[in-house]
Design a protein around this motif. Structure first.
Motif, mmCIF file in Angstrom:
data_model
loop_
_atom_site.group_PDB
_atom_site.id
_atom_site.type_symbol
_atom_site.label_atom_id
_atom_site.label_comp_id
_atom_site.label_asym_id
_atom_site.label_seq_id
_atom_site.Cartn_x
_atom_site.Cartn_y
_atom_site.Cartn_z
ATOM 1 N N SER A 1 13.219 33.808 4.606
ATOM 2 C CA SER A 1 13.485 35.113 4.001
ATOM 3 C C SER A 1 12.511 35.427 2.877
ATOM 4 N N HIS A 2 12.117 36.695 2.810
ATOM 5 C CA HIS A 2 11.348 37.193 1.668
ATOM 6 C C HIS A 2 12.342 37.643 0.608
ATOM 7 N N PHE A 3 12.336 36.995 -0.538
ATOM 8 C CA PHE A 3 13.277 37.314 -1.604
ATOM 9 C C PHE A 3 12.712 38.471 -2.425
ATOM 10 N N GLY B 1 18.022 38.213 0.225
ATOM 11 C CA GLY B 1 17.529 36.857 0.418
ATOM 12 C C GLY B 1 18.110 36.264 1.680
ATOM 13 N N ALA B 2 18.555 35.010 1.598
ATOM 14 C CA ALA B 2 19.085 34.318 2.773
ATOM 15 C C ALA B 2 20.364 34.975 3.284
ATOM 16 N N ASN C 1 19.447 38.149 5.139
ATOM 17 C CA ASN C 1 18.751 37.799 6.380
ATOM 18 C C ASN C 1 19.747 37.330 7.438
ATOM 19 N N TYR D 1 17.620 26.861 5.267
ATOM 20 C CA TYR D 1 17.293 28.149 4.663
ATOM 21 C C TYR D 1 16.063 28.024 3.768
ATOM 22 N N ASN E 1 13.469 30.489 1.255
ATOM 23 C CA ASN E 1 13.194 31.767 0.602
ATOM 24 C C ASN E 1 11.814 31.748 -0.036
ATOM 25 N N ILE F 1 9.709 33.460 -2.820
ATOM 26 C CA ILE F 1 9.794 34.344 -3.993
ATOM 27 C C ILE F 1 8.379 34.798 -4.317
ATOM 28 N N PRO G 1 22.980 28.498 1.675
ATOM 29 C CA PRO G 1 22.386 29.811 1.421
ATOM 30 C C PRO G 1 22.843 30.455 0.114
ATOM 31 N N ASP H 1 20.150 31.468 -2.800
ATOM 32 C CA ASP H 1 19.982 32.814 -3.343
ATOM 33 C C ASP H 1 20.268 32.861 -4.837
ATOM 34 N N CYS I 1 17.200 31.469 -6.598
ATOM 35 C CA CYS I 1 16.084 32.415 -6.542
ATOM 36 C C CYS I 1 16.309 33.577 -7.507
#
Length: 368
Positions: A152-154, A164-165, A168, A271, A273, A275, A304, A308, A311
């Protein structure tokens, strides 16, 4: 009890580049214990919209693919169709967009398969014990995969504060009808000024909920089942979602869909991410505004919720960038997400995900 979140910063050199750091993150999370020989492994990511540039670079996805292959797994990249009309409303245009954005087999080393079929309706209902929902509609290929790696792109998000996750999983693995359940509690509506009464939506509807009256389509809300077929069938974009669900309830539903997406394979899910390029809005737009903080790094976890939360903390503890969409909270410790979307209580998605047993917000950050 806390969960471990592994973190790699953006520093790199001739001894170890960022791709190698990513490989080390995956190994630290125990990827070899999650993937068995011949497992079909779904790598869930966002293929990016045409014109957007903040989606995760395909060369990083190639490293994820290589690590899965190193465990004798069989990876495939997957995403789902969008609820709204656009470049990714069905599999053909969505996969074409993905390839144009660099996710071709020659680059990533894995085939691309839409998780919800040709038109976004290949799905199964999953029974869950949610606070809001008791059943969620998840893309069939996600459910049929043996293992799952979400990448995932945070970034910020206009409806959930950040994506985030959890997003997604919850929105990204849902079928089109599942996405509609999360965003609206009423039937779609027809903009009569755009409708020419062609009847395409009528043919697409399998619930006899649409009729052509006085030259324009009309949707019977009592018959509408919320499948969303009519929305993407209309070439004139005359059938529209009524985005009426309040953000707190959207986040709760999203967390419960995430629970359904990992049902039966929580021990086979990992998972990740990124950032990086923390943009003010979702990657679903055909553009991306300046990042609100500098690139921070990559995080990975088996949880997850913890991921998140970590992040979000890393972003909030960073120095914010001036001359961006960030309007407050520039100082380290300031709330960056409310600095962009002040009316969104982004912590609701984390609180609810923890409450329904998806993970814990308590984490230990392990720096590699």
């Amino acid at each position: 009890m806390s969960s471990k979140v592994f973190f790699a910063d953006m520093r790199a050199g001739h001894r170890e580049n960022l791709l190698d750091k990513l490989g080390r993150l995956l190994k630290a999370c125990g990827i070899s214990e999650k993937i068995s020989a011949n497992d079909l492994v779904a790598v869930k990511l966002h293929f990016g919209e045409r014109g957007n540039h903040t989606f995760i670079r395909p060369i990083f996805i190639r490293r994820v693919v290589d690590e899965i292959r190193g465990c004798s797994g069989n990876p495939f990249l997957t995403d789902s169709s969008t609820l709204y009309p656009g470049e990714r409303k069905e599999a053909v245009s969505a996969l074409r967009c993905a390839i144009e954005n660099g996710f071709a087999f020659a680059v990533v080393g894995a085939p691309l398969i839409m998780s919800d079929g040709l038109r976004g309706h290949s799905a199964e209902d999953v029974a869950i014990r949610g606070e809001v929902l008791q059943s969620v509609s998840i893309g069939r290929e996600i459910l049929e995969s043996d293992a799952l790696v979400t990448v995932s792109h945070f970034k910020c998000h206009e409806l959930t504060g950040f994506g985030g996750a959890l997003k997604n999983l919850g929105m990204g693995c849902a079928s089109r009808s599942g996405k509609l359940v999360q965003h609206s509690n009423v039937a779609p509506k027809v903009a009569e000024k755009f409708c020419n009464g062609c009847g395409i939506c009528l043919k697409a509807c399998v619930h006899d909920a649409i009729a052509i009256i006085e030259g324009s389509a009309r949707i019977d809300p009592d018959r509408c089942a919320g499948c969303g077929r009519c929305i993407t069938a209309c070439h004139r974009k005359a059938v529209n979602i009524q985005w009426n669900e309040a953000a707190p309830l959207v986040m709760k539903k999203m967390a419960e869909f995430a629970l359904g997406a990992v049902q039966g394979k929580t021990e086979k899910t990992l998972y990740v991410n990124f950032i990086t390029q923390v943009s003010p809005a979702c990657d679903c737009y055909g553009h991306a505004d300046a990042p609100i903080v500098n690139d921070i790094g990559i995080c990975a976890s088996n949880d997850p919720v913890a991921l998140d939360q970590a992040c979000a903390d890393l972003v909030n503890n960073a120095q914010g960038n001036r001359d961006t969409a960030l309007q407050s909270g520039w100082e380290p410790g300031g709330d960056k997400f409310r600095g962009v979307h002040p009316d969104i209580d982004w912590e609701i998605q984390l609180e609810h995900a923890e409450k329904i047993g998806l993970g814990t917000r308590v984490y230990e950050l392990v720096r590699l």
